[in-house]
Every structure is written in C-alpha cells, then in structure tokens.
Design a protein around this motif. Structure first.
Motif, PDB file in Angstrom:
ATOM      1  N   THR A 122     -19.893  16.846  10.204  1.00  0.00           N
ATOM      2  CA  THR A 122     -18.295  17.582  10.215  1.00  0.00           C
ATOM      3  C   THR A 122     -18.069  18.805   9.520  1.00  0.00           C
ATOM      4  O   THR A 122     -16.680  19.290  10.323  1.00  0.00           O
ATOM      5  CB  THR A 122     -17.141  16.351   9.611  1.00  0.00           C
ATOM      6  OG1 THR A 122     -17.199  16.237   8.290  1.00  0.00           O
ATOM      7  CG2 THR A 122     -17.321  15.140   9.959  1.00  0.00           C
ATOM      8  N   VAL A 123     -18.808  18.592   8.768  1.00  0.00           N
ATOM      9  CA  VAL A 123     -18.631  20.395   8.443  1.00  0.00           C
ATOM     10  C   VAL A 123     -19.739  21.421   8.544  1.00  0.00           C
ATOM     11  O   VAL A 123     -20.181  22.525   7.992  1.00  0.00           O
ATOM     12  CB  VAL A 123     -18.146  20.395   6.516  1.00  0.00           C
ATOM     13  CG1 VAL A 123     -17.087  19.800   6.879  1.00  0.00           C
ATOM     14  CG2 VAL A 123     -19.821  19.766   6.116  1.00  0.00           C
ATOM     15  N   PRO A 133     -16.896  18.503   2.121  1.00  0.00           N
ATOM     16  CA  PRO A 133     -15.949  17.241   2.564  1.00  0.00           C
ATOM     17  C   PRO A 133     -15.205  16.729   1.186  1.00  0.00           C
ATOM     18  O   PRO A 133     -15.597  16.685  -0.486  1.00  0.00           O
ATOM     19  CB  PRO A 133     -16.733  16.244   2.772  1.00  0.00           C
ATOM     20  CG  PRO A 133     -18.496  16.718   3.321  1.00  0.00           C
ATOM     21  CD  PRO A 133     -17.885  17.612   2.477  1.00  0.00           C
ATOM     22  N   VAL A 134     -13.880  16.263   0.967  1.00  0.00           N
ATOM     23  CA  VAL A 134     -13.064  16.334  -0.134  1.00  0.00           C
ATOM     24  C   VAL A 134     -12.577  14.954  -0.045  1.00  0.00           C
ATOM     25  O   VAL A 134     -11.301  14.531  -0.783  1.00  0.00           O
ATOM     26  CB  VAL A 134     -12.795  17.572  -0.546  1.00  0.00           C
ATOM     27  CG1 VAL A 134     -11.101  17.988   0.367  1.00  0.00           C
ATOM     28  CG2 VAL A 134     -11.547  17.228  -1.997  1.00  0.00           C
ATOM     29  N   ALA A 135     -11.939  15.124   1.648  1.00  0.00           N
ATOM     30  CA  ALA A 135     -10.991  13.642   2.030  1.00  0.00           C
ATOM     31  C   ALA A 135     -12.140  13.196   3.606  1.00  0.00           C
ATOM     32  O   ALA A 135     -12.218  14.070   4.164  1.00  0.00           O
ATOM     33  CB  ALA A 135      -9.885  13.759   2.412  1.00  0.00           C
ATOM     34  N   GLY A 290     -17.360   2.119  16.781  1.00  0.00           N
ATOM     35  CA  GLY A 290     -16.627   3.543  16.880  1.00  0.00           C
ATOM     36  C   GLY A 290     -15.865   3.529  16.299  1.00  0.00           C
ATOM     37  O   GLY A 290     -14.321   2.971  15.983  1.00  0.00           O
ATOM     38  N   THR A 291     -15.358   4.998  15.841  1.00  0.00           N
ATOM     39  CA  THR A 291     -14.498   5.372  14.953  1.00  0.00           C
ATOM     40  C   THR A 291     -14.605   7.113  14.982  1.00  0.00           C
ATOM     41  O   THR A 291     -15.378   7.489  14.833  1.00  0.00           O
ATOM     42  CB  THR A 291     -13.633   5.197  13.412  1.00  0.00           C
ATOM     43  OG1 THR A 291     -12.805   5.745  13.232  1.00  0.00           O
ATOM     44  CG2 THR A 291     -15.403   5.430  12.862  1.00  0.00           C
ATOM     45  N   LEU A 292     -12.855   7.530  15.026  1.00  0.00           N
ATOM     46  CA  LEU A 292     -12.605   9.192  14.871  1.00  0.00           C
ATOM     47  C   LEU A 292     -13.012   9.469  13.156  1.00  0.00           C
ATOM     48  O   LEU A 292     -12.475   8.843  12.502  1.00  0.00           O
ATOM     49  CB  LEU A 292     -11.864   9.628  15.276  1.00  0.00           C
ATOM     50  CG  LEU A 292     -11.169  11.174  14.624  1.00  0.00           C
ATOM     51  CD1 LEU A 292     -12.289  12.182  15.550  1.00  0.00           C
ATOM     52  CD2 LEU A 292     -10.063  11.162  15.004  1.00  0.00           C
ATOM     53  N   LEU A 293     -14.179  10.307  12.703  1.00  0.00           N
ATOM     54  CA  LEU A 293     -14.512  10.699  11.443  1.00  0.00           C
ATOM     55  C   LEU A 293     -13.503  12.105  11.377  1.00  0.00           C
ATOM     56  O   LEU A 293     -13.693  12.644  11.724  1.00  0.00           O
ATOM     57  CB  LEU A 293     -15.783  10.699  11.022  1.00  0.00           C
ATOM     58  CG  LEU A 293     -17.086   9.859  11.746  1.00  0.00           C
ATOM     59  CD1 LEU A 293     -18.388  10.158  11.994  1.00  0.00           C
ATOM     60  CD2 LEU A 293     -16.726   7.899  10.577  1.00  0.00           C
ATOM     61  N   ILE A 294     -12.846  11.740  10.255  1.00  0.00           N
ATOM     62  CA  ILE A 294     -12.078  13.521   9.485  1.00  0.00           C
ATOM     63  C   ILE A 294     -12.083  13.148   8.649  1.00  0.00           C
ATOM     64  O   ILE A 294     -11.816  12.489   7.948  1.00  0.00           O
ATOM     65  CB  ILE A 294      -9.785  13.168  10.298  1.00  0.00           C
ATOM     66  CG1 ILE A 294      -9.995  12.922  11.674  1.00  0.00           C
ATOM     67  CG2 ILE A 294      -9.735  13.817   9.689  1.00  0.00           C
ATOM     68  CD1 ILE A 294      -8.766  12.268  12.240  1.00  0.00           C
ATOM     69  N   THR A 295     -12.599  14.268   8.403  1.00  0.00           N
ATOM     70  CA  THR A 295     -12.356  15.078   7.113  1.00  0.00           C
ATOM     71  C   THR A 295     -11.833  15.939   6.653  1.00  0.00           C
ATOM     72  O   THR A 295     -11.699  16.921   7.694  1.00  0.00           O
ATOM     73  CB  THR A 295     -13.886  15.348   6.439  1.00  0.00           C
ATOM     74  OG1 THR A 295     -14.310  16.497   7.529  1.00  0.00           O
ATOM     75  CG2 THR A 295     -14.747  14.226   6.885  1.00  0.00           C
TER      76      THR A 295
END
Length: 406
Positions: A122-123, A133-135, A290-295
């Motif tokens: 994600t980064v 990643p922090v959240a 599955g899912t959306l991975l938000i960071t």
C-alpha cells in the motif's frame, strides 16, 4: 524535472502566509504534522520517549484538522518549506514521490515481513517503499439479525456471495419497512472505497504493478453490474449518502446490511440491535475472502536535512508494540500478526473477519493524480447508480480517462 499535477498546483494557489514554520519547531527540531483534533495520549507518550532519548533531535508535533491536514502538508512541500515528517493518506505517496517531494523509506526484508500480506504494497510502487504504515482498516459485512428474522431469513446465516447478498436485500426490502442494503455513492472519497470493496471481492484490480490500467476487465464489469443490481433494494437516492451517513441509518435500525470497518462496533454496542459480522460476500471470480486495504502512513519530506533522523523516528513511532497499543485503542485493524492479535481475537471474536480477508485484499490504487482518479471512479459509479449509463460503457469510459492519471 518535477511533474507537477493538478492537486499540487491547487495547493500552491491555496497557500497562505502561515506556511513558514510548523508549530513552534526550532531549526534543530523534527517537525511532525499529525491529522486530527489533538495529539493522542499514546502518540504523545511515544514522542516524549523519543525526545528523552534524542535531546538533540526532538520531535515537535503540530495537529491539523482532518479537512485541512493533507492540503497543508502539500502546500508546505510545494512552497519549499516542507515539514520533516507527516501523517498522510498512502494513496498520495506516488504523487508526492513523482514530484520529488518525499524520500524513500528503506525497510529490510525482516521489517517488511513483519506486516500482514500486502500492507507494505500500500506504500510501494516501482519496487520502492515511500511511507511507513501507521493506520490500517479492512472491511466486513454487518447485518441486522432482527431485520433478517422479520424478513423470514435465518438471522445466523449472512450472505456469502453477491447473489445471496442481493437476494437477502430484496427480501428485507419487500418484507419489512427497512432498506435491504446500505449503498454509498455520494461525491466523496468513500464512494471510491465502496466500489473497491466489490473489485477486491471478485479478484479484480484497477492498475497493475507495471502501471497498466486494468479497470476494464470482466471481473470489474461483474462488480459494477452487481453494484447496479442492488440499487433497488438500497436506501433511496444513494448518491446523497457517504459512509458515516449510511452507518447512522444502520444504527437507527433502518438498513439490513452494509459494508463497514471495525469502528462501528463500539457504536452498535450502545444500541439494542442484534448484529453480526462476516467477511464481505464474494463475486463469482473471487479467489478467497477479499477486502480493501486502506493505510495511512508517515511520509518523510525531502530537502529538510533531517530525512534520516525523521525515518528513524517514524520507525520508532510505529514499532510493533507501540503500534498495536494505538490500534486497539481506536478500533483499527492490526498492521502486524503479533501474538497480541491472537489474544485480541480470543477476547473479541469479531476481529477474525477483519483479519481473515487481508490475504486476498487489495490496496488503494496509487496514481500520480489521486483526485483525478477519485473523481473518475465517483462519476462512473454515480452514472450507473442513477441509470444514466450501463456498466460496460461506464467502465470503458472510466478506464480511458484513468490513463492520464497513472
């Protein structure tokens, strides 16, 4: 040469005279922008601990409200007076990096492996990691057991497929006074996230690792079609509602099902609703939950002279035990599979559904102009939800528009 994009230009236009310094940071301090209303007590303790151990490189935080935080960080960077380190949405990292505003954040193989699968992605783009990643949030299906029972459905058996989700939503809509499904389609970033729930529960993607637009695919056509098909059984006028507004309807007992993050749990525990959580229902091409991975992440800005020390602080601030203590306080999905996570699941079994879907999840796509990407997806979803366009045509149109933002 910098590739200046529309968001960065807009930030320069919006720049005010207040951008010279951050907070009360002195020249030798590390300036740190956090988003929110106040510095959380745990975060303040981590800063205090760092400062005690690093008296020559003290961190001075400045809190900026969520609505202005990203704009201020961008404006400072474009103006040539960057903050040393800042809390940002990971979706913005590619844009910052391509405009030469942030520095890479090197991580060892061991550090990357400490996270759940796909969290480092994600980064990351072009093989380089640009944030810490922090959240982290993932999504699940929540359902109202009372409405299931009133509609003649088994209250202990939530839908596991898109077809079942639509069938159950239709049944609730027809047999109760409630809407079967809560649909998010407002002109708001949550609408992008909502569409991505469907994409990642059917093995789809939006852009691949090589920068190719993959939106116009059979998997995503199935996703957009399924979203369209559930509109008649959702709340009236879904283009008027963002996630928190739909969540409020669910908490009022007027919606049978919705997709949601773990933050709803403390809120629903204050109601009389009988509820359950399950992994998101799957499309026909899904390979697993599955899912959306938000960071959100910490970005280290270029040109301050304190880049290395800011990276060191960022890793200290998000070290496993510290990060987990912060996550559990705010109902965030854990970033790492620590032993404490097993204890968390044992004490609160609903956490299992938010963790199980990580393996097949997907990130917020990284674009050089995230606002352009966001607006394109919102327009696509709204055109289908309102019946102005058919899914196939809307998908092809959106895929073509995304080429300019990749």
């Amino acid at each position: 040469m910098r590739k200046t994009t529309s968001l960065l230009l807009a930030s320069v236009v919006a720049m005010s005279s207040s951008t010279a310094l951050v907070g009360m940071a002195l020249a030798d301090d590390i300036s740190f922008i956090l988003c929110g209303d106040a510095v959380d007590a745990k975060h303040q303790q981590y800063i205090n601990d760092w400062n005690a151990a690093n008296p020559d490189d003290k961190v001075v935080p400045e809190v900026v409200g969520w609505g202005q935080c990203q704009d201020k960080v961008t404006t400072l960077a474009v103006a040539g007076t960057p903050v040393d380190i800042a809390y940002v949405g990971s979706r913005t990292l590619k844009q910052f990096a391509l405009n030469d505003l942030i520095v890479p954040v090197p991580m060892t193989d061991e550090e990357r492996a400490s996270y759940y699968n796909f969290v480092p992605e994600t980064v990351t783009f072009d093989g380089t990691q640009w944030g810490i990643p922090v959240a982290f949030t993932t999504k699940a299906l929540i359902w109202n057991k009372g409405l299931f029972e009133a509609a003649g459905l088994d209250p202990e058996s939530p839908p596991t497929t898109w077809a079942e989700q639509q069938e159950y939503a239709k049944t609730i809509k027809e047999k109760t006074d409630a809407d079967g499904f809560g649909l998010v389609a407002k002109t708001f970033d949550g609408t992008v996230h909502w569409f991505l729930h469907w994409v990642y529960t059917n093995g789809g993607s939006v852009i691949d690792a090589d920068g190719n637009i993959t939106l116009d695919s059979p998997q995503n056509l199935e996703a957009l079609t399924a979203l369209k098909d559930i509109v008649p059984y959702s709340e009236e006028g879904p283009t008027a509602y963002e996630q928190n507004e739909v969540r409020a309807m669910f908490l009022d007992g007027t919606i049978g099902m919705m997709h949601i993050g773990a933050g709803i749990v403390p809120l629903i525990k204050e109601t009389d609703i009988k509820w359950g959580l399950a992994t998101l229902p799957l499309g026909p091409d899904a390979k697993g939950p599955g899912t959306l991975l938000i960071t959100d992440s910490l970005a280290v800005f270029k040109g301050t002279g304190k880049e290395d020390k800011a990276i060191e602080f960022g890793k200290f601030f998000t070290a496993p035990d510290r990060q987990f203590a912060y996550e559990t306080q705010f109902g965030l999905t854990p970033l790492r599979p620590l032993p404490q996570v097993d204890e968390l699941v044992a004490a609160n079994d609903y956490w299992k559904v938010f963790i199980d879907s990580i393996e097949y999840g997907g990130p917020e796509p990284l674009f050089t102009d995230y606002i352009g990407f966001q607006n394109t997806i919102i327009d696509m979803v709204q055109s289908v939800v309102t019946g102005q366009a058919e899914p196939a045509a809307a998908l092809t149109k959106a895929a073509g528009e995304l080429e300019q933002y990749k």
